[in-house]
Design a protein around this motif. Structure first.
Motif, short mmCIF file in Angstrom:
data_model
loop_
_atom_site.label_atom_id
_atom_site.label_comp_id
_atom_site.label_asym_id
_atom_site.label_seq_id
_atom_site.Cartn_x
_atom_site.Cartn_y
_atom_site.Cartn_z
N UNK A 151 0.84 -1.21 0.00
CA UNK A 151 0.00 0.00 0.00
C UNK A 151 0.87 1.25 0.00
N UNK A 152 1.92 1.24 0.79
CA UNK A 152 2.81 2.40 0.85
C UNK A 152 3.55 2.59 -0.47
N UNK A 153 4.13 1.53 -1.00
CA UNK A 153 4.93 1.64 -2.22
C UNK A 153 4.10 2.13 -3.41
N UNK A 154 2.86 1.71 -3.49
CA UNK A 154 2.02 2.10 -4.63
C UNK A 154 1.85 3.62 -4.72
N UNK A 155 1.88 4.29 -3.60
CA UNK A 155 1.74 5.74 -3.62
C UNK A 155 2.88 6.45 -4.33
N UNK A 156 4.04 5.83 -4.36
CA UNK A 156 5.21 6.44 -5.00
C UNK A 156 5.27 6.18 -6.50
N UNK A 157 4.38 5.38 -7.00
CA UNK A 157 4.48 4.97 -8.40
C UNK A 157 3.54 5.72 -9.33
N UNK A 158 2.97 6.77 -8.82
CA UNK A 158 2.25 7.75 -9.61
C UNK A 158 1.17 7.24 -10.53
N UNK A 159 1.11 7.82 -11.71
CA UNK A 159 -0.03 7.57 -12.59
C UNK A 159 -0.13 6.14 -13.11
N UNK A 160 0.88 5.31 -12.87
CA UNK A 160 0.80 3.93 -13.34
C UNK A 160 -0.13 3.07 -12.49
N UNK A 161 -0.59 3.60 -11.38
CA UNK A 161 -1.36 2.82 -10.41
C UNK A 161 -2.85 3.11 -10.54
N UNK A 162 -3.63 2.05 -10.70
CA UNK A 162 -5.09 2.20 -10.69
C UNK A 162 -5.55 2.51 -9.27
N UNK A 163 -6.48 3.41 -9.12
CA UNK A 163 -6.94 3.81 -7.79
C UNK A 163 -7.81 2.77 -7.11
N UNK A 164 -8.58 2.02 -7.87
CA UNK A 164 -9.58 1.11 -7.30
C UNK A 164 -9.02 0.13 -6.27
N UNK A 165 -7.90 -0.55 -6.53
CA UNK A 165 -7.40 -1.48 -5.51
C UNK A 165 -7.04 -0.79 -4.19
N UNK A 166 -6.52 0.43 -4.28
CA UNK A 166 -6.21 1.18 -3.05
C UNK A 166 -7.48 1.63 -2.34
N UNK A 167 -8.50 1.99 -3.11
CA UNK A 167 -9.78 2.37 -2.50
C UNK A 167 -10.37 1.17 -1.76
N UNK A 168 -10.33 0.01 -2.38
CA UNK A 168 -10.83 -1.21 -1.73
C UNK A 168 -10.07 -1.47 -0.44
N UNK A 169 -8.74 -1.39 -0.50
CA UNK A 169 -7.92 -1.61 0.71
C UNK A 169 -8.24 -0.58 1.78
N UNK A 170 -8.40 0.67 1.37
CA UNK A 170 -8.69 1.74 2.32
C UNK A 170 -10.04 1.54 3.01
N UNK A 171 -10.98 0.99 2.29
CA UNK A 171 -12.32 0.79 2.85
C UNK A 171 -12.47 -0.51 3.63
N UNK A 172 -11.75 -1.56 3.22
CA UNK A 172 -12.14 -2.86 3.75
C UNK A 172 -11.03 -3.73 4.33
N UNK A 173 -9.77 -3.31 4.27
CA UNK A 173 -8.74 -4.19 4.83
C UNK A 173 -8.95 -4.34 6.33
N UNK A 174 -8.68 -5.53 6.83
CA UNK A 174 -8.88 -5.83 8.25
C UNK A 174 -7.90 -5.08 9.15
N UNK A 175 -6.75 -4.70 8.63
CA UNK A 175 -5.74 -4.04 9.46
C UNK A 175 -5.79 -2.52 9.26
N UNK A 176 -5.86 -1.77 10.36
CA UNK A 176 -5.94 -0.31 10.23
C UNK A 176 -4.70 0.32 9.60
N UNK A 177 -3.53 -0.31 9.74
CA UNK A 177 -2.34 0.27 9.11
C UNK A 177 -2.35 0.10 7.60
N UNK A 178 -2.91 -0.99 7.12
CA UNK A 178 -3.06 -1.14 5.67
C UNK A 178 -4.01 -0.05 5.17
N UNK A 179 -5.10 0.14 5.88
CA UNK A 179 -6.06 1.18 5.48
C UNK A 179 -5.40 2.56 5.49
#
Length: 114
Positions: A76-104
């Motif tokens: 989750x952290x590394x994807x933020x550094x990779x700019x426009x190559x990253x689709x937002x949807x997987x991060x949105x899903x992780x932010x909304x639903x991952x069981x661990x608050x640090x992943x979110x």
């Protein structure tokens, strides 16, 4: 340079989650002393994954769904550094639903970076 898959494998082998849970989680956030070998491994892995650029994105998106919480946090952290190559949807899903608050937290931070 090691491939993104190899970097994540080395990280998983070298990261001691049990030690971190006992000594660090809830006490000092997700940060460790700069001379901590596990933390050095994590930071070097993050740096090297980001250097891979687009090549690392599919591997990190897969890792975002890993059974390993430390791997999901790192992805989750590394994807933020990779700019426009990253689709937002997987991060949105992780932010909304991952069981661990640090992943979110890292997913939200990465969304802000993107």
């Amino acid at each position: 340079m090691s491939s993104p898959d190899e970097l994540l494998r080395t990280f998983k082998e070298g990261w001691d989650e049990e030690l971190w849970q006992q000594k660090f989680r809830g006490k000092a956030g997700y940060m460790r002393a700069d001379d901590d070998r596990g933390w050095q491994l994590r930071m070097l892995t993050l740096q090297r994954l980001v250097k891979h650029g687009q090549e690392a994105v599919p591997v990190l998106l897969k890792s975002l769904k890993s059974d390993s919480t430390p791997e999901r946090i790192l992805a989750a952290q590394a994807l933020g550094y990779l700019g426009p190559q990253v689709a937002l949807e997987p991060l949105i899903v992780a932010a909304k639903s991952d069981a661990d608050p640090l992943v979110r937290l890292y997913a939200i931070d990465s969304l802000g970076m993107l």
